[in-house]
Scaffold this motif. Structure first.
Motif, PDB file in Angstrom:
ATOM      1  N   UNK A   1      42.188  92.772  30.641  1.00 43.52           N
ATOM      2  CA  UNK A   1      42.367  92.161  29.330  1.00 43.52           C
ATOM      3  C   UNK A   1      43.772  92.402  28.774  1.00 43.52           C
ATOM      4  N   UNK A   2      44.302  93.593  28.978  1.00 43.18           N
ATOM      5  CA  UNK A   2      45.678  93.847  28.524  1.00 43.18           C
ATOM      6  C   UNK A   2      46.644  92.920  29.254  1.00 43.18           C
ATOM      7  N   UNK A   3      46.474  92.790  30.569  1.00 42.44           N
ATOM      8  CA  UNK A   3      47.357  91.927  31.360  1.00 42.44           C
ATOM      9  C   UNK A   3      47.243  90.474  30.915  1.00 42.44           C
ATOM     10  N   UNK A   4      46.038  90.018  30.636  1.00 39.22           N
ATOM     11  CA  UNK A   4      45.856  88.632  30.207  1.00 39.22           C
ATOM     12  C   UNK A   4      46.428  88.404  28.808  1.00 39.22           C
ATOM     13  N   UNK A   5      46.225  89.361  27.908  1.00 43.13           N
ATOM     14  CA  UNK A   5      46.754  89.213  26.548  1.00 43.13           C
ATOM     15  C   UNK A   5      48.279  89.160  26.562  1.00 43.13           C
ATOM     16  N   UNK A   6      48.906  90.040  27.357  1.00 48.30           N
ATOM     17  CA  UNK A   6      50.360  90.046  27.441  1.00 48.30           C
ATOM     18  C   UNK A   6      50.868  88.762  28.088  1.00 48.30           C
ATOM     19  N   UNK A   7      50.178  88.276  29.092  1.00 45.59           N
ATOM     20  CA  UNK A   7      50.591  87.046  29.766  1.00 45.59           C
ATOM     21  C   UNK A   7      50.430  85.837  28.855  1.00 45.59           C
ATOM     22  N   UNK A   8      49.358  85.818  28.069  1.00 47.81           N
ATOM     23  CA  UNK A   8      49.152  84.713  27.140  1.00 47.81           C
ATOM     24  C   UNK A   8      50.277  84.647  26.109  1.00 47.81           C
ATOM     25  N   UNK A   9      50.715  85.810  25.641  1.00 49.14           N
ATOM     26  CA  UNK A   9      51.836  85.829  24.703  1.00 49.14           C
ATOM     27  C   UNK A   9      53.101  85.303  25.368  1.00 49.14           C
ATOM     28  N   UNK A  10      53.307  85.668  26.636  1.00 46.91           N
ATOM     29  CA  UNK A  10      54.485  85.175  27.359  1.00 46.91           C
ATOM     30  C   UNK A  10      54.447  83.660  27.534  1.00 46.91           C
ATOM     31  N   UNK A  11      53.245  83.087  27.547  1.00 46.30           N
ATOM     32  CA  UNK A  11      53.091  81.636  27.660  1.00 46.30           C
ATOM     33  C   UNK A  11      53.285  80.937  26.312  1.00 46.30           C
ATOM     34  N   UNK A  12      53.432  81.733  25.249  1.00 43.84           N
ATOM     35  CA  UNK A  12      53.542  81.149  23.917  1.00 43.84           C
ATOM     36  C   UNK A  12      52.206  80.784  23.310  1.00 43.84           C
ATOM     37  N   UNK A  13      51.121  81.347  23.864  1.00 43.74           N
ATOM     38  CA  UNK A  13      49.770  81.048  23.377  1.00 43.74           C
ATOM     39  C   UNK A  13      48.984  82.348  23.258  1.00 43.74           C
ATOM     40  N   UNK A  14      49.363  83.208  22.327  1.00 42.34           N
ATOM     41  CA  UNK A  14      48.778  84.555  22.272  1.00 42.34           C
ATOM     42  C   UNK A  14      47.339  84.608  21.790  1.00 42.34           C
ATOM     43  N   UNK A  15      46.856  83.572  21.128  1.00 42.54           N
ATOM     44  CA  UNK A  15      45.518  83.619  20.542  1.00 42.54           C
ATOM     45  C   UNK A  15      44.430  83.274  21.559  1.00 42.54           C
ATOM     46  N   UNK A  16      43.339  84.011  21.512  1.00 36.81           N
ATOM     47  CA  UNK A  16      42.118  83.715  22.280  1.00 36.81           C
ATOM     48  C   UNK A  16      42.408  83.440  23.757  1.00 36.81           C
ATOM     49  N   UNK A  17      43.052  84.397  24.396  1.00 34.40           N
ATOM     50  CA  UNK A  17      43.372  84.259  25.824  1.00 34.40           C
ATOM     51  C   UNK A  17      42.125  84.097  26.678  1.00 34.40           C
ATOM     52  N   UNK A  18      40.972  84.410  26.142  1.00 39.92           N
ATOM     53  CA  UNK A  18      39.710  84.327  26.881  1.00 39.92           C
ATOM     54  C   UNK A  18      39.032  82.961  26.778  1.00 39.92           C
ATOM     55  N   UNK A  19      39.558  82.077  25.948  1.00 38.70           N
ATOM     56  CA  UNK A  19      38.891  80.800  25.675  1.00 38.70           C
ATOM     57  C   UNK A  19      38.864  79.899  26.906  1.00 38.70           C
ATOM     58  N   UNK A  20      37.843  79.049  26.972  1.00 36.76           N
ATOM     59  CA  UNK A  20      37.673  78.146  28.108  1.00 36.76           C
ATOM     60  C   UNK A  20      38.895  77.256  28.333  1.00 36.76           C
ATOM     61  N   UNK A  21      39.526  76.829  27.234  1.00 37.90           N
ATOM     62  CA  UNK A  21      40.628  75.879  27.341  1.00 37.90           C
ATOM     63  C   UNK A  21      41.997  76.517  27.158  1.00 37.90           C
ATOM     64  N   UNK A  22      42.075  77.838  27.245  1.00 30.71           N
ATOM     65  CA  UNK A  22      43.386  78.493  27.132  1.00 30.71           C
ATOM     66  C   UNK A  22      44.219  78.164  28.373  1.00 30.71           C
ATOM     67  N   UNK A  23      45.528  77.976  28.232  1.00 33.35           N
ATOM     68  CA  UNK A  23      46.351  77.631  29.400  1.00 33.35           C
ATOM     69  C   UNK A  23      46.352  78.681  30.502  1.00 33.35           C
ATOM     70  N   UNK A  24      45.980  79.912  30.187  1.00 32.78           N
ATOM     71  CA  UNK A  24      45.939  80.928  31.241  1.00 32.78           C
ATOM     72  C   UNK A  24      44.834  80.621  32.246  1.00 32.78           C
TER      73      UNK A  24
END
Length: 305
Positions: A125-148
């Motif tokens: 979860x830490x790795x995904x949260x940090x990666x989501x922020x790097x993608x410019x999409x820090x919110x709800x990294x766990x969501x079905x439609x998140x770019x991660x």
């Protein structure tokens, strides 16, 4: 799992107490199937056995850099020992991730408090949260439609060599994707010492930090320390093990039990000559395969495939 094979039995004083059925596959370093037991081409959910592949995907996408201990924790399903919570705190601090921003639920920490840092999936979860922020999409990294989701799906499809359709929701709140046992084996093979990129980095981290992957004295830590393999269990009875030479075994028990996974996989690897003869026997006691009456051995778990 419409068709399975008997993988292991547990015997006590001549009585068979339990049987574990499931599927198992062994692939050589080139990904060719050496042994197949049951329908190894049917999709299933490998759950936390996918964590090392997810960490590799984030590294190869250039979304995050992970020091070895943090790459190991991103691949782990730990038991909230002091080592795990301390590493999670350091990993989150290094990447500017706030504990309250994590999706994984709080669990009991060694000091008795409820902490998200104590959750067995916190490194992922830490790795995904940090990666989501790097993608410019820090919110709800766990969501079905998140770019991660697309990053993880694409990497897993490439590593398994299989089309990746559909997903499910893991117990920790993140997504999990279906793979076949043989596809998972081919992907996990990339974690061997001769792997490349993120897979090599994650595999090396797992081998260097066995107790971060599981916990001192627990099956994955025992196997890694004793054999130099990289291994990871997943909920509902998945086990994936890649030997130093790249030979890889994947086991899925039909009853969801963890118990037969490591011994069956080790037996397959031993039979292929990928690990030394006698390895499974030498690990019978620490892996809990010996059945006892008080302190006297009276039976054991035996691999039958």
């Amino acid at each position: 799992m419409p068709a399975t094979e008997l993988l292991a039995v547990i015997e006590r004083d001549g009585f068979v107490e339990s049987e574990h059925r499931g599927v198992a596959v062994l692939v050589d370093p080139d990904g060719r199937v050496l042994e197949a037991h049951g329908p190894v081409d049917r999709p299933f959910l490998a759950r936390s056995a996918l964590k090392p592949l997810f960490a590799s995907a984030l590294l190869d996408a250039g979304l995050i850099e992970l020091e070895p201990a943090h790459a190991a924790l991103a691949s782990a399903s730990h038991w909230a020992d002091d080592e795990h919570v301390t590493t999670a705190q350091a990993m989150a601090a290094a990447h500017g991730v706030d504990e309250d921003a994590l999706r994984c639920p709080p669990m009991k920490a060694p000091d008795g408090t409820q902490r998200r840092f104590a959750h067995m999936c916190v490194g992922k979860h830490i790795a995904m949260a940090a990666s989501a922020r790097a993608m410019g999409a820090p919110e709800e990294y766990w969501a079905d439609d998140h770019p991660i989701e697309a990053v993880l799906r694409s990497s897993l499809a490439e590593a398994t060599g299989e089309p990746m359709s559909g997903f499910a929701h893991d117990g920790c709140g993140a997504l999990v994707f279906p793979t076949t046992p043989v596809g998972l084996a081919r992907a996990f093979r990339r974690l061997a010492p001769d792997g490349t990129g993120g897979h090599r980095a994650v595999g090396d981290a797992m081998r260097a930090h066995p107790t971060l992957i599981d916990g001192a004295g627990r099956p994955d830590a025992v196997v890694i320390a004793a054999t130099g393999c990289a291994t990871k269990f997943g909920a509902e009875g998945t086990q994936a093990i890649v030997a130093p030479d790249g030979t890889t075994a994947v086991v899925k028990s039909a009853d969801g039990a963890r118990r037969p996974g490591a011994p069956v996989a080790l037996a397959l690897l031993e039979r292929a000559g990928a690990i030394p003869a006698g390895t499974l026997e030498s690990l019978a006691e620490p892996l809990g395969l010996i059945q006892k009456s008080a302190d006297e051995p009276v039976g054991r778990l035996s691999v039958v495939v």
